[in-house]
Design a protein around this motif. Structure first.
Motif, PDB file in Angstrom:
ATOM      1  N   GLY A  10      15.635  25.120  26.623  1.00 47.87           N
ATOM      2  CA  GLY A  10      16.636  25.720  27.385  1.00 47.87           C
ATOM      3  C   GLY A  10      18.161  25.887  26.818  1.00 47.87           C
ATOM      4  O   GLY A  10      18.421  24.861  26.300  1.00 47.87           O
ATOM      5  N   LEU A  11      18.621  26.939  27.006  1.00 53.61           N
ATOM      6  CA  LEU A  11      19.940  27.196  26.636  1.00 53.61           C
ATOM      7  C   LEU A  11      20.749  27.976  27.580  1.00 53.61           C
ATOM      8  O   LEU A  11      20.443  28.845  28.272  1.00 53.61           O
ATOM      9  N   ALA A  12      21.594  27.557  28.036  1.00 49.49           N
ATOM     10  CA  ALA A  12      22.550  27.973  29.337  1.00 49.49           C
ATOM     11  C   ALA A  12      24.107  28.193  28.327  1.00 49.49           C
ATOM     12  O   ALA A  12      24.540  27.378  27.906  1.00 49.49           O
ATOM     13  N   GLY A  37      32.337  37.695  21.070  1.00 50.29           N
ATOM     14  CA  GLY A  37      31.954  38.635  21.914  1.00 50.29           C
ATOM     15  C   GLY A  37      30.480  38.350  22.664  1.00 50.29           C
ATOM     16  O   GLY A  37      30.087  37.482  22.127  1.00 50.29           O
ATOM     17  N   ALA A  38      30.099  39.147  23.369  1.00 58.55           N
ATOM     18  CA  ALA A  38      28.713  39.111  23.847  1.00 58.55           C
ATOM     19  C   ALA A  38      27.725  39.105  22.572  1.00 58.55           C
ATOM     20  O   ALA A  38      27.906  39.910  21.806  1.00 58.55           O
ATOM     21  N   GLY A  39      26.392  38.154  22.775  1.00 58.72           N
ATOM     22  CA  GLY A  39      25.874  38.091  21.501  1.00 58.72           C
ATOM     23  C   GLY A  39      24.372  38.364  21.816  1.00 58.72           C
ATOM     24  O   GLY A  39      23.947  38.783  22.621  1.00 58.72           O
ATOM     25  N   ARG A  40      23.640  37.708  20.993  1.00 60.56           N
ATOM     26  CA  ARG A  40      21.981  37.751  20.860  1.00 60.56           C
ATOM     27  C   ARG A  40      21.419  36.370  20.978  1.00 60.56           C
ATOM     28  O   ARG A  40      22.016  35.468  20.755  1.00 60.56           O
ATOM     29  N   VAL A  41      20.030  36.266  21.173  1.00 64.66           N
ATOM     30  CA  VAL A  41      19.395  35.092  21.143  1.00 64.66           C
ATOM     31  C   VAL A  41      18.610  35.116  19.890  1.00 64.66           C
ATOM     32  O   VAL A  41      17.958  36.152  19.710  1.00 64.66           O
ATOM     33  N   GLY A  42      18.474  33.823  19.270  1.00 64.03           N
ATOM     34  CA  GLY A  42      17.727  33.891  17.800  1.00 64.03           C
ATOM     35  C   GLY A  42      17.165  32.628  17.731  1.00 64.03           C
ATOM     36  O   GLY A  42      17.628  31.574  18.413  1.00 64.03           O
ATOM     37  N   PHE A  43      16.088  32.298  17.083  1.00 57.91           N
ATOM     38  CA  PHE A  43      15.706  31.097  16.804  1.00 57.91           C
ATOM     39  C   PHE A  43      15.615  30.692  15.283  1.00 57.91           C
ATOM     40  O   PHE A  43      15.366  31.740  14.611  1.00 57.91           O
ATOM     41  N   TRP A  44      15.731  29.324  14.977  1.00 59.19           N
ATOM     42  CA  TRP A  44      15.532  28.944  13.636  1.00 59.19           C
ATOM     43  C   TRP A  44      15.044  27.743  13.725  1.00 59.19           C
ATOM     44  O   TRP A  44      15.011  26.778  14.366  1.00 59.19           O
ATOM     45  N   GLU A  57      12.264  34.067  27.493  1.00 56.93           N
ATOM     46  CA  GLU A  57      12.996  34.568  28.760  1.00 56.93           C
ATOM     47  C   GLU A  57      14.460  34.530  28.671  1.00 56.93           C
ATOM     48  O   GLU A  57      14.915  33.565  28.323  1.00 56.93           O
ATOM     49  N   ALA A  58      15.163  35.709  28.749  1.00 59.23           N
ATOM     50  CA  ALA A  58      16.600  35.698  28.649  1.00 59.23           C
ATOM     51  C   ALA A  58      17.172  36.493  29.828  1.00 59.23           C
ATOM     52  O   ALA A  58      16.550  37.581  30.081  1.00 59.23           O
ATOM     53  N   GLU A  59      18.022  36.110  30.407  1.00 60.67           N
ATOM     54  CA  GLU A  59      18.676  36.640  31.500  1.00 60.67           C
ATOM     55  C   GLU A  59      20.303  36.516  31.661  1.00 60.67           C
ATOM     56  O   GLU A  59      20.881  35.323  31.414  1.00 60.67           O
ATOM     57  N   ALA A  60      20.892  37.310  31.910  1.00 59.29           N
ATOM     58  CA  ALA A  60      22.515  37.324  32.290  1.00 59.29           C
ATOM     59  C   ALA A  60      22.651  36.533  33.656  1.00 59.29           C
ATOM     60  O   ALA A  60      22.009  36.866  34.671  1.00 59.29           O
ATOM     61  N   LEU A  61      23.547  35.493  33.623  1.00 57.74           N
ATOM     62  CA  LEU A  61      23.764  34.705  34.924  1.00 57.74           C
ATOM     63  C   LEU A  61      25.210  35.229  35.302  1.00 57.74           C
ATOM     64  O   LEU A  61      26.090  35.261  34.648  1.00 57.74           O
TER      65      LEU A  61
END
Length: 62
Positions: A10-12, A37-44, A57-61
């Motif tokens: 999880g990432l908040a 600024g607003a960004g994106r989600v990525g995996f490494w 799953e990604a959602e704006a809180l």
């Protein structure tokens, strides 16, 4: 961690502060002002790892 079981990562993020959790337990938190600024989600993953991702799953809180 068992190698043959799915784990939940999880990432908040709020502003420049983020918190990382593994299976519902907070592992660490930090502040990062690298990308303001607003960004994106990525995996490494490491090159010597066998890693699978499922059900992103990604959602704006807020």
């Amino acid at each position: 961690m068992p190698r043959d079981r799915w784990q939940t990562l999880g990432l908040a993020v709020q502003g420049d502060r983020f918190e990382v959790s593994l299976n519902g337990q907070v592992v660490f938190g930090a502040t990062d002002r690298t990308f303001p600024g607003a960004g994106r989600v990525g995996f490494w993953t490491k090159a010597d790892s066998l890693t699978h991702f499922d059900a992103l799953e990604a959602e704006a809180l807020g």
